[in-house]
Scaffold this motif. Sequence first.
Motif, PDB file in Angstrom:
ATOM      1  N   GLY A 232       0.786  -1.228   0.000  1.00 23.68           N
ATOM      2  CA  GLY A 232       0.000   0.000   0.000  1.00 23.68           C
ATOM      3  C   GLY A 232       0.814   1.272   0.000  1.00 23.68           C
ATOM      4  O   GLY A 232       0.313   2.341   0.389  1.00 23.68           O
ATOM      5  N   ILE A 233       2.052   1.190  -0.444  1.00 25.48           N
ATOM      6  CA  ILE A 233       2.932   2.360  -0.497  1.00 25.48           C
ATOM      7  C   ILE A 233       2.981   2.877  -1.925  1.00 25.48           C
ATOM      8  O   ILE A 233       3.327   2.134  -2.854  1.00 25.48           O
ATOM      9  CB  ILE A 233       4.338   1.995  -0.001  1.00 25.48           C
ATOM     10  CG1 ILE A 233       4.273   1.540   1.462  1.00 25.48           C
ATOM     11  CG2 ILE A 233       5.282   3.192  -0.146  1.00 25.48           C
ATOM     12  CD1 ILE A 233       5.519   0.879   1.948  1.00 25.48           C
ATOM     13  N   GLU A 234       2.650   4.128  -2.104  1.00 29.58           N
ATOM     14  CA  GLU A 234       2.667   4.733  -3.424  1.00 29.58           C
ATOM     15  C   GLU A 234       4.098   5.049  -3.842  1.00 29.58           C
ATOM     16  O   GLU A 234       4.910   5.492  -3.025  1.00 29.58           O
ATOM     17  CB  GLU A 234       1.847   6.018  -3.427  1.00 29.58           C
ATOM     18  CG  GLU A 234       1.811   6.734  -4.765  1.00 29.58           C
ATOM     19  CD  GLU A 234       1.110   8.086  -4.699  1.00 29.58           C
ATOM     20  OE1 GLU A 234       0.843   8.663  -5.772  1.00 29.58           O
ATOM     21  OE2 GLU A 234       0.845   8.563  -3.582  1.00 29.58           O
ATOM     22  N   LEU A 235       4.415   4.831  -5.122  1.00 31.66           N
ATOM     23  CA  LEU A 235       5.711   5.203  -5.643  1.00 31.66           C
ATOM     24  C   LEU A 235       5.569   6.523  -6.398  1.00 31.66           C
ATOM     25  O   LEU A 235       4.800   6.610  -7.368  1.00 31.66           O
ATOM     26  CB  LEU A 235       6.247   4.110  -6.561  1.00 31.66           C
ATOM     27  CG  LEU A 235       6.564   2.777  -5.893  1.00 31.66           C
ATOM     28  CD1 LEU A 235       7.050   1.770  -6.910  1.00 31.66           C
ATOM     29  CD2 LEU A 235       7.583   2.951  -4.791  1.00 31.66           C
ATOM     30  N   ALA A 236       6.276   7.538  -5.933  1.00 34.17           N
ATOM     31  CA  ALA A 236       6.143   8.867  -6.520  1.00 34.17           C
ATOM     32  C   ALA A 236       7.453   9.619  -6.360  1.00 34.17           C
ATOM     33  O   ALA A 236       8.111   9.522  -5.315  1.00 34.17           O
ATOM     34  CB  ALA A 236       5.009   9.644  -5.882  1.00 34.17           C
ATOM     35  N   ALA A 237       7.835  10.368  -7.393  1.00 34.57           N
ATOM     36  CA  ALA A 237       9.029  11.189  -7.307  1.00 34.57           C
ATOM     37  C   ALA A 237       8.869  12.228  -6.204  1.00 34.57           C
ATOM     38  O   ALA A 237       7.767  12.679  -5.923  1.00 34.57           O
ATOM     39  CB  ALA A 237       9.290  11.873  -8.644  1.00 34.57           C
ATOM     40  N   PHE A 238       9.980  12.622  -5.608  1.00 33.44           N
ATOM     41  CA  PHE A 238       9.921  13.594  -4.502  1.00 33.44           C
ATOM     42  C   PHE A 238       9.847  15.027  -4.995  1.00 33.44           C
ATOM     43  O   PHE A 238       9.749  15.952  -4.216  1.00 33.44           O
ATOM     44  CB  PHE A 238      11.113  13.416  -3.548  1.00 33.44           C
ATOM     45  CG  PHE A 238      12.459  13.521  -4.218  1.00 33.44           C
ATOM     46  CD1 PHE A 238      13.050  14.752  -4.434  1.00 33.44           C
ATOM     47  CD2 PHE A 238      13.137  12.386  -4.619  1.00 33.44           C
ATOM     48  CE1 PHE A 238      14.295  14.860  -5.040  1.00 33.44           C
ATOM     49  CE2 PHE A 238      14.394  12.472  -5.212  1.00 33.44           C
ATOM     50  CZ  PHE A 238      14.963  13.718  -5.438  1.00 33.44           C
ATOM     51  N   ILE A 239       9.904  15.227  -6.307  1.00 34.83           N
ATOM     52  CA  ILE A 239       9.779  16.572  -6.879  1.00 34.83           C
ATOM     53  C   ILE A 239       8.669  16.563  -7.932  1.00 34.83           C
ATOM     54  O   ILE A 239       8.315  15.515  -8.458  1.00 34.83           O
ATOM     55  CB  ILE A 239      11.095  17.065  -7.516  1.00 34.83           C
ATOM     56  CG1 ILE A 239      11.616  16.041  -8.545  1.00 34.83           C
ATOM     57  CG2 ILE A 239      12.130  17.343  -6.465  1.00 34.83           C
ATOM     58  CD1 ILE A 239      12.778  16.550  -9.352  1.00 34.83           C
TER      59      ILE A 239
END
Length: 252
Positions: free
Chosen positions: A245-252
């Motif tokens: 349940g952890i979304e993968l997303a760039a930090f910028i």
Amino acid sequence: MPSVDLNADLGEGFGIWELGDDDAMLEIVTSANIACGFHAGDPVRLATTCRSAAATGVRIGAQVGYHDLSGFGRRYIDVDPEELTADVIYQIGALQALAQAAGSAVGYIKPHGALYNTIVKNRDQARAVAAAVHTVDPGMPVLGLSGSVFFEEARRLGMRTVAEAFADRAYRPDGQLVSRREKGAVLLDPNQIAERVATMVTSGRVTAADGSTIEVEVESVCVHGDSPGAVEIATAVRKRLLADGIELAAFI
């Protein structure tokens, strides 16, 4: 939903020498640390990698390092801070132009190899790298190891720091990475690595090489693109994080 960035070091081939499967990795990660020609990468390859990253929607970061092609940037160089600042500015500028030509942009900076490890403790070189990034763009985030003097110097200049954890590298009890010269420094089993990353992301802890449990700050997870089985490792990590349940997303 909690989220984390997944990054990889890419564009590290040179001339006729291929290193890793950049196209496959770009289908998995959310951020790409692209070489800048000093430790690896040639202009044509870096331009192609930037175009591929732009096409897949992956964020581009400039991976700056020592001027050390023959050593792949993994050898410490006692470079003068003023020279190091100029070297880093030069590398960022080169990748910025290539990223812009690809219809994208350099969104962050990550030091490579020996430089990355050196500026955990070496304040003179840490200050030189932070000054270079700040000179180019004070709003540019820097990716690195939590607790490093590099982060202290970057924050002193008002810059954003992004804490990175390593999927496929062993940790020392002090939170630094085990030297690649030591046995067991590079982890290879995809399932074990995926389990380890899930624990790091959800609990902020990791088992060090001596068996102790240490705290680790995780905003971005790195899978080295040149590691054996890198694509399989990155795929296993991605699947496990999404399953938790952890979304993968760039930090910028």
